[in-house]
Design a protein around this motif. Structure first.
Motif, PDB file in Angstrom:
ATOM      1  N   LYS A 127       0.828  -1.205   0.000  1.00 46.67           N
ATOM      2  CA  LYS A 127       0.000   0.000   0.000  1.00 46.67           C
ATOM      3  C   LYS A 127       0.862   1.255   0.000  1.00 46.67           C
ATOM      4  CE  LYS A 127      -4.131  -1.814   2.330  1.00 46.67           C
ATOM      5  NZ  LYS A 127      -4.963  -1.700   3.550  1.00 46.67           N
ATOM      6  N   VAL A 128       1.948   1.227   0.782  1.00 43.76           N
ATOM      7  CA  VAL A 128       2.836   2.385   0.850  1.00 43.76           C
ATOM      8  C   VAL A 128       3.433   2.682  -0.522  1.00 43.76           C
ATOM      9  CG1 VAL A 128       5.002   3.273   1.794  1.00 43.76           C
ATOM     10  CG2 VAL A 128       3.387   2.094   3.298  1.00 43.76           C
ATOM     11  N   PHE A 129       3.933   1.637  -1.182  1.00 44.97           N
ATOM     12  CA  PHE A 129       4.533   1.815  -2.507  1.00 44.97           C
ATOM     13  C   PHE A 129       3.507   2.317  -3.517  1.00 44.97           C
ATOM     14  CE2 PHE A 129       7.775  -1.681  -1.363  1.00 44.97           C
ATOM     15  CZ  PHE A 129       8.600  -0.728  -0.780  1.00 44.97           C
ATOM     16  N   LEU A 130       2.320   1.712  -3.498  1.00 46.11           N
ATOM     17  CA  LEU A 130       1.288   2.082  -4.470  1.00 46.11           C
ATOM     18  C   LEU A 130       0.774   3.500  -4.242  1.00 46.11           C
ATOM     19  CD1 LEU A 130      -0.707  -1.272  -4.628  1.00 46.11           C
ATOM     20  CD2 LEU A 130       0.676  -0.276  -6.456  1.00 46.11           C
ATOM     21  N   HIS A 131       0.617   3.878  -2.957  1.00 44.15           N
ATOM     22  CA  HIS A 131       0.189   5.244  -2.654  1.00 44.15           C
ATOM     23  C   HIS A 131       1.210   6.249  -3.180  1.00 44.15           C
ATOM     24  CE1 HIS A 131      -3.502   5.527  -0.287  1.00 44.15           C
ATOM     25  NE2 HIS A 131      -3.215   4.329   0.219  1.00 44.15           N
ATOM     26  N   ASP A 132       2.482   5.963  -2.955  1.00 46.74           N
ATOM     27  CA  ASP A 132       3.537   6.863  -3.395  1.00 46.74           C
ATOM     28  C   ASP A 132       3.529   7.013  -4.922  1.00 46.74           C
ATOM     29  OD1 ASP A 132       5.950   8.461  -2.781  1.00 46.74           O
ATOM     30  OD2 ASP A 132       6.966   6.906  -3.929  1.00 46.74           O
ATOM     31  N   GLU A 133       3.372   5.889  -5.618  1.00 45.35           N
ATOM     32  CA  GLU A 133       3.367   5.930  -7.079  1.00 45.35           C
ATOM     33  C   GLU A 133       2.109   6.616  -7.601  1.00 45.35           C
ATOM     34  OE1 GLU A 133       3.872   2.934 -10.946  1.00 45.35           O
ATOM     35  OE2 GLU A 133       3.863   2.116  -8.898  1.00 45.35           O
ATOM     36  N   PHE A 134       0.984   6.364  -6.950  1.00 48.82           N
ATOM     37  CA  PHE A 134      -0.284   6.944  -7.394  1.00 48.82           C
ATOM     38  C   PHE A 134      -0.276   8.468  -7.287  1.00 48.82           C
ATOM     39  CE2 PHE A 134      -4.638   8.362  -6.226  1.00 48.82           C
ATOM     40  CZ  PHE A 134      -5.273   8.092  -7.422  1.00 48.82           C
ATOM     41  N   PHE A 135       0.082   8.981  -6.116  1.00 49.26           N
ATOM     42  CA  PHE A 135       0.024  10.430  -5.905  1.00 49.26           C
ATOM     43  C   PHE A 135       1.165  11.167  -6.604  1.00 49.26           C
ATOM     44  CE2 PHE A 135      -2.505   9.013  -2.192  1.00 49.26           C
ATOM     45  CZ  PHE A 135      -3.658   9.734  -2.470  1.00 49.26           C
ATOM     46  N   GLY A 136       2.213  10.437  -6.990  1.00 56.63           N
ATOM     47  CA  GLY A 136       3.307  11.072  -7.709  1.00 56.63           C
ATOM     48  C   GLY A 136       3.243  10.859  -9.211  1.00 56.63           C
ATOM     49  N   LEU A 171      -9.943  11.467  -9.996  1.00 62.53           N
ATOM     50  CA  LEU A 171     -10.015  12.570 -10.944  1.00 62.53           C
ATOM     51  C   LEU A 171      -9.089  13.715 -10.545  1.00 62.53           C
ATOM     52  CD1 LEU A 171     -13.847  12.777 -11.750  1.00 62.53           C
ATOM     53  CD2 LEU A 171     -12.010  11.853 -13.165  1.00 62.53           C
ATOM     54  N   ILE A 172      -9.022  14.014  -9.253  1.00 63.75           N
ATOM     55  CA  ILE A 172      -8.137  15.080  -8.783  1.00 63.75           C
ATOM     56  C   ILE A 172      -6.686  14.740  -9.095  1.00 63.75           C
ATOM     57  CG2 ILE A 172      -7.225  16.209  -6.713  1.00 63.75           C
ATOM     58  CD1 ILE A 172     -10.034  15.992  -5.507  1.00 63.75           C
ATOM     59  N   THR A 173      -6.306  13.499  -8.852  1.00 65.51           N
ATOM     60  CA  THR A 173      -4.936  13.068  -9.117  1.00 65.51           C
ATOM     61  C   THR A 173      -4.647  13.072 -10.612  1.00 65.51           C
ATOM     62  OG1 THR A 173      -5.066  11.641  -7.158  1.00 65.51           O
ATOM     63  CG2 THR A 173      -3.245  11.252  -8.675  1.00 65.51           C
ATOM     64  N   LEU A 174      -5.619  12.650 -11.397  1.00 70.97           N
ATOM     65  CA  LEU A 174      -5.460  12.639 -12.852  1.00 70.97           C
ATOM     66  C   LEU A 174      -5.215  14.059 -13.380  1.00 70.97           C
ATOM     67  CD1 LEU A 174      -7.783  10.759 -15.341  1.00 70.97           C
ATOM     68  CD2 LEU A 174      -7.070  13.084 -15.775  1.00 70.97           C
ATOM     69  N   ILE A 175      -6.053  15.010 -12.934  1.00 70.98           N
ATOM     70  CA  ILE A 175      -5.930  16.393 -13.415  1.00 70.98           C
ATOM     71  C   ILE A 175      -4.606  17.007 -12.980  1.00 70.98           C
ATOM     72  CG2 ILE A 175      -6.933  18.704 -13.238  1.00 70.98           C
ATOM     73  CD1 ILE A 175      -9.681  17.322 -12.869  1.00 70.98           C
ATOM     74  N   ALA A 176      -4.196  16.724 -11.746  1.00 63.02           N
ATOM     75  CA  ALA A 176      -2.962  17.310 -11.220  1.00 63.02           C
ATOM     76  C   ALA A 176      -1.728  16.823 -11.969  1.00 63.02           C
ATOM     77  CB  ALA A 176      -2.829  16.982  -9.734  1.00 63.02           C
ATOM     78  N   GLY A 177      -1.802  15.638 -12.552  1.00 60.54           N
ATOM     79  CA  GLY A 177      -0.640  15.077 -13.216  1.00 60.54           C
ATOM     80  C   GLY A 177      -0.558  15.353 -14.704  1.00 60.54           C
ATOM     81  N   LEU A 178      -1.557  16.044 -15.268  1.00 68.00           N
ATOM     82  CA  LEU A 178      -1.528  16.342 -16.695  1.00 68.00           C
ATOM     83  C   LEU A 178      -0.374  17.285 -17.028  1.00 68.00           C
ATOM     84  CD1 LEU A 178      -5.344  16.934 -17.347  1.00 68.00           C
ATOM     85  CD2 LEU A 178      -3.977  15.032 -18.249  1.00 68.00           C
ATOM     86  N   ASN A 179       0.194  17.130 -18.207  1.00 65.92           N
ATOM     87  CA  ASN A 179       1.284  18.024 -18.591  1.00 65.92           C
ATOM     88  C   ASN A 179       0.740  19.389 -19.013  1.00 65.92           C
ATOM     89  OD1 ASN A 179       0.562  17.943 -21.369  1.00 65.92           O
ATOM     90  ND2 ASN A 179       1.793  16.119 -21.716  1.00 65.92           N
ATOM     91  N   ASP A 180       1.653  20.338 -19.268  1.00 67.26           N
ATOM     92  CA  ASP A 180       1.253  21.724 -19.525  1.00 67.26           C
ATOM     93  C   ASP A 180       0.400  21.879 -20.782  1.00 67.26           C
ATOM     94  OD1 ASP A 180       2.623  22.460 -17.275  1.00 67.26           O
ATOM     95  OD2 ASP A 180       4.441  23.073 -18.337  1.00 67.26           O
ATOM     96  N   ASP A 181       0.538  20.972 -21.741  1.00 70.61           N
ATOM     97  CA  ASP A 181      -0.255  21.075 -22.964  1.00 70.61           C
ATOM     98  C   ASP A 181      -1.753  20.990 -22.694  1.00 70.61           C
ATOM     99  OD1 ASP A 181       2.047  21.318 -24.433  1.00 70.61           O
ATOM    100  OD2 ASP A 181       2.113  19.217 -25.051  1.00 70.61           O
TER     101      ASP A 181
END
Length: 259
Positions: A127-136, A171-181
């Motif tokens: 869970k720790v590894f997956l949380h870190d990868e998910f939010f990053g 959805l929040i995580t998805l939007i936050a990780g989108l590139n500048d384009d």
């Protein structure tokens, strides 16, 4: 159960077990199009495909522990089906996982339990590894499809460990990780009526297509403009610099008056 030589069409008892002939001739690779591997996020898909097959063909008693295979030695059909399930598992996992779990003494329930345990044991650490990868998770240069599907796989893996990620957080995580384009697209997502993961992915893929077409048009316009203007101006070839004037001695006095 009916005899091994019977066909599926002659099995009229709705309470009868699965037909061994049908199970043995079953193309498992066509129904489980996922190879289980530690290096890829395929566990959720692999498990889901197999769970559907178990339900569809009444095979759950071979993997849920409700039947002890030690008491089924005299049931040839049951043992045949159990061996077929083991073959299915070994066929749909990586070579490394096969070497990890293979054992001549295991029944289908034991193999199924081992394989699932490899992906659900040590739950807290995973869970720790997956949380870190998910939010990053960041899109960077990935396509919308690759980026969103990677996020979804992480969510599925967390769900397998009993950690449910809400649609809103996804959805929040998805939007936050989108590139500048996709800056403008990200600003428009909250305007979507009742946004869901599938709706947002569909919208972003359309936006990605629109941007690709716009870039293609811009390139074509620039090339066309260059052609109409006669192409890029070519600098004139450099002229050679004049060399020094050779020295000439003045004429000797009187030479010019000689006949």
């Amino acid at each position: 159960m009916a005899s091994p030589g019977s066909s599926a069409t002659t099995r009229t008892n709705p309470f009868a077990g699965p037909d061994p002939v049908l199970i043995c001739d079953f193309n498992i690779l066509g129904r489980v199009p996922a190879v289980l591997d530690h290096l890829t996020s395929t566990y959720y898909a692999w498990k889901t495909y197999f769970s559907l097959v178990f339900r569809e063909y009444n095979l759950r008693d071979h993997v849920d522990g409700s039947v002890d295979s030690r008491f089924m030695d005299d049931d040839e059909e049951w043992m045949t089906i159990d061996a077929t399930l083991i073959h299915w598992f070994y066929t749909t996992i990586s070579k490394d996982l096969f070497r990890t779990v293979v054992s001549a003494e295991d029944d289908a329930h034991a193999v199924w339990t081992k394989l699932n345990g490899l992906f659900t044991d040590n739950a807290l650490q995973r869970k720790v590894f997956l949380h870190d990868e998910f939010f990053g998770c960041q899109q960077h240069d990935s396509s919308v499809d690759d980026y969103c599907m990677h996020l979804k796989k992480l969510v599925d893996e967390l769900r397998d460990l009993g950690e449910k990620v809400s649609d809103e957080l996804l959805l929040i995580t998805l939007i936050a990780g989108l590139n500048d384009d996709f800056g403008n697209a990200a600003s428009n997502i909250p305007l979507i009526a009742e946004p869901t993961f599938s709706k947002v992915v569909a919208y972003l893929k359309l936006e990605e297509r629109r941007m690709r077409i716009s870039r293609t048009r811009a390139t074509h316009t620039a090339l066309t403009a260059g052609t109409h203007d006669g192409g890029p101006t070519t600098a004139p070839a450099p002229q050679p610099r004049p060399g020094p004037v050779p020295f000439q001695a003045p004429p000797h006095p009187g030479e010019g008056n000689m006949p």
